[in-house]
Enzyme design. Structure first.
Site, mmCIF file in Angstrom:
data_model
loop_
_atom_site.group_PDB
_atom_site.id
_atom_site.type_symbol
_atom_site.label_atom_id
_atom_site.label_comp_id
_atom_site.label_asym_id
_atom_site.label_seq_id
_atom_site.Cartn_x
_atom_site.Cartn_y
_atom_site.Cartn_z
ATOM 1 C CB SER A 116 -0.926 -0.003 1.214
ATOM 2 O OG SER A 116 -0.198 -0.266 2.373
ATOM 3 C CG HIS A 135 -2.596 -0.465 -3.523
ATOM 4 N ND1 HIS A 135 -2.768 0.861 -3.212
ATOM 5 C CD2 HIS A 135 -2.855 -1.147 -2.382
ATOM 6 C CE1 HIS A 135 -3.109 0.961 -1.944
ATOM 7 N NE2 HIS A 135 -3.165 -0.236 -1.422
ATOM 8 C CD GLU A 147 -3.222 3.832 -5.843
ATOM 9 O OE1 GLU A 147 -3.317 5.053 -5.779
ATOM 10 O OE2 GLU A 147 -2.664 3.157 -4.940
ATOM 11 C CG ASN A 185 -3.090 4.038 0.859
ATOM 12 O OD1 ASN A 185 -4.289 4.165 1.070
ATOM 13 N ND2 ASN A 185 -2.505 2.862 0.747
HETATM 14 N N1 CAA Z 1 -16.387 -8.069 1.710
HETATM 15 C C1 CAA Z 1 -17.202 -8.325 0.679
HETATM 16 N N2 CAA Z 1 -18.279 -7.564 0.395
HETATM 17 C C2 CAA Z 1 -18.541 -6.531 1.214
HETATM 18 C C3 CAA Z 1 -17.736 -6.211 2.323
HETATM 19 C C4 CAA Z 1 -16.611 -7.042 2.556
HETATM 20 N N3 CAA Z 1 -15.781 -6.813 3.572
HETATM 21 N N4 CAA Z 1 -18.249 -5.117 2.943
HETATM 22 C C5 CAA Z 1 -19.348 -4.770 2.246
HETATM 23 N N5 CAA Z 1 -19.518 -5.614 1.210
HETATM 24 C C6 CAA Z 1 -20.589 -5.556 0.195
HETATM 25 C C7 CAA Z 1 -21.924 -5.897 0.811
HETATM 26 O O1 CAA Z 1 -22.172 -7.300 0.801
HETATM 27 C C8 CAA Z 1 -22.884 -5.163 -0.105
HETATM 28 O O2 CAA Z 1 -23.093 -5.911 -1.295
HETATM 29 P P1 CAA Z 1 -24.575 -5.998 -1.954
HETATM 30 O O3 CAA Z 1 -24.955 -4.579 -2.277
HETATM 31 O O4 CAA Z 1 -24.410 -6.866 -3.141
HETATM 32 O O5 CAA Z 1 -25.410 -6.563 -0.890
HETATM 33 C C9 CAA Z 1 -22.089 -3.907 -0.519
HETATM 34 O O6 CAA Z 1 -20.710 -4.216 -0.259
HETATM 35 C C10 CAA Z 1 -22.495 -2.692 0.291
HETATM 36 O O7 CAA Z 1 -22.327 -3.022 1.660
HETATM 37 P P2 CAA Z 1 -23.290 -2.525 2.815
HETATM 38 O O8 CAA Z 1 -24.661 -2.287 2.259
HETATM 39 O O9 CAA Z 1 -23.173 -3.464 3.966
HETATM 40 O O10 CAA Z 1 -22.647 -1.193 3.355
HETATM 41 P P3 CAA Z 1 -22.319 0.154 2.597
HETATM 42 O O11 CAA Z 1 -23.296 0.497 1.554
HETATM 43 O O12 CAA Z 1 -22.056 1.110 3.702
HETATM 44 O O13 CAA Z 1 -20.932 -0.122 1.870
HETATM 45 C C11 CAA Z 1 -18.571 -0.020 1.927
HETATM 46 C C12 CAA Z 1 -19.827 -0.621 2.559
HETATM 47 C C13 CAA Z 1 -18.475 -0.441 0.468
HETATM 48 C C14 CAA Z 1 -17.393 -0.557 2.710
HETATM 49 C C15 CAA Z 1 -18.675 1.553 2.034
HETATM 50 O O14 CAA Z 1 -18.868 1.899 3.355
HETATM 51 C C16 CAA Z 1 -17.449 2.252 1.504
HETATM 52 O O15 CAA Z 1 -17.270 2.433 0.314
HETATM 53 N N6 CAA Z 1 -16.538 2.675 2.425
HETATM 54 C C17 CAA Z 1 -15.271 3.312 2.054
HETATM 55 C C18 CAA Z 1 -14.268 2.252 1.731
HETATM 56 C C19 CAA Z 1 -12.938 2.824 1.346
HETATM 57 O O16 CAA Z 1 -12.708 4.005 1.245
HETATM 58 N N7 CAA Z 1 -11.992 1.911 1.117
HETATM 59 C C20 CAA Z 1 -10.643 2.259 0.765
HETATM 60 C C21 CAA Z 1 -9.769 2.130 1.963
HETATM 61 S S1 CAA Z 1 -8.106 2.532 1.581
HETATM 62 C C22 CAA Z 1 -7.414 1.065 1.165
HETATM 63 O O17 CAA Z 1 -7.988 0.023 1.254
HETATM 64 C C23 CAA Z 1 -6.042 1.137 0.654
HETATM 65 C C24 CAA Z 1 -4.981 0.768 1.566
HETATM 66 O O18 CAA Z 1 -3.926 0.373 1.090
HETATM 67 C C25 CAA Z 1 -5.087 0.969 3.008
#
Ligand code: CAA
Length: 278
Positions: A116, A135, A147, A185
């Site tokens: 990351s 990534h 990425e 990031n």
């Molecule tokens: N694994 C698999 N599927 C998942 C999941 C997981 N851990 N979490 C959520 N989902 C799926 C759900 O099953 C749902 O699918 P369906 O619509 O088909 O039912 C869908 O995602 C939406 O989930 P929810 O309805 O439960 O919740 P939500 O609408 O709040 O979405 C989220 C959840 C997608 C996580 C949303 O909150 C979001 O986009 N959050 C921001 C995430 C983000 O910014 N990530 C980047 C982090 S930085 C990084 O990762 C890089 C690094 O190197 C650190």
């Protein structure tokens, strides 16, 4: 295509799921022992169970996807066509892992790292083959972006191949130059660090900070909930890389972030971070 995933934690498991649920891919999910690897697959199965109980997935489809994932230690990657390393963010561990894989894997197997923030060029130094950054974002089965990072020795054809594979699993690749934290990031993690500082200064509550960013900036979740989702240890590791690589004090990790990591309050994965998950 058979894909070997090294590391069956949050990211490795998510990446394994993203490949296994696409036609044409099978997965070898690996970790330092069989138990850790099997736990990674169990987490995927648990996620499917929830979806099946909500009527969003058929049990038969879940079974079919799970049957495409074998688990074990890295030796099961010997016949893989693509290796994606998603081990912990530690340069020495990543370098040693690839060195061992270089001996075990087919000569034409592609090496990619899900780092990351670390240097692709350094991770790949001393290997017999080039490597590339691939990534993913958490949760990997859902987030669209990959990425794609070329190191100094990454050939252009490899970049194109990995872009195509990313598209094959429904992702959108964005090519970025090698730089600490790449694009997402470098922006996202200092934002989370800033939110930790705002909380530590008593300017707003955890819930208040998250509500402000959700409602005022249209973020899907607030920065402190996002830190808990990513893992506060991962956030700290990335801040430390940004700080050490650039020497710029604007990337200094907040002392509260460091304290929470020392106290094993890492977020969702330990049941406690800025929120309680027990
Ligand atoms: N694994 C698999 N599927 C998942 C999941 C997981 N851990 N979490 C959520 N989902 C799926 C759900 O099953 C749902 O699918 P369906 O619509 O088909 O039912 C869908 O995602 C939406 O989930 P929810 O309805 O439960 O919740 P939500 O609408 O709040 O979405 C989220 C959840 C997608 C996580 C949303 O909150 C979001 O986009 N959050 C921001 C995430 C983000 O910014 N990530 C980047 C982090 S930085 C990084 O990762 C890089 C690094 O190197 C650190």
């Amino acid at each position: 295509m058979k894909v070997g995933i090294i590391g069956a934690g949050t990211m490795g498991g998510g990446i394994a799921q993203a490949f296994a649920q696409t036609e044409g891919f099978t997965v070898a999910l690996c970790d330092i022992n069989n138990e850790f690897a099997a736990n990674g697959k169990n987490k995927i199965a648990k996620g499917f169970e929830k979806r099946v109980s909500k009527g969003k997935m058929e049990q038969a489809d879940a079974d079919k996807i799970l049957a495409k994932i074998t688990t074990g230690t890295k030796e099961i990657c010997a016949d893989c066509d693509l290796i994606i390393e998603a081990a912990i963010e530690n340069m020495e561990i990543k370098k040693q892992t690839f060195k061992e894989l270089d001996e075990i894997c087919k000569a034409d197997a592609i090496f990619a790292t899900n780092t990351s923030s670390l240097s692709i060029t350094e991770i790949g130094s001393g290997l017999k083959r080039p490597i590339i950054g691939m990534h993913f974002f958490n949760p990997a089965p859902v987030m669209k972006l990959v990425e794609i990072i070329a190191g100094l020795a990454t050939p252009a054809e490899l970049v194109e191949k990995i872009k195509k594979i990313s598209e094959d699993i429904g992702k959108v690749p964005v090519q970025v130059q090698e730089a600490p934290g790449f694009v997402v990031n470098r922006i996202l993690i200092p934002m989370i660090n800033e939110a930790v500082g705002i909380y530590a200064e008593g300017i707003a509550s955890v819930e208040g900070i998250d509500a402000a960013m959700k409602l005022g900036a249209n973020h899907p979740i607030g920065p402190l909930a996002l830190g808990d989702l990513i893992g506060l240890d991962v956030c700290l590791a990335i801040m430390d890389v940004l700080y050490h690589e650039t020497g710029d004090s604007k990337y200094r990790a907040h002392t509260l972030l460091r304290k929470m990591v020392r106290g094993k309050q890492l977020g969702q994965k330990t049941g406690k971070g800025f929120y309680d998950y027990t």
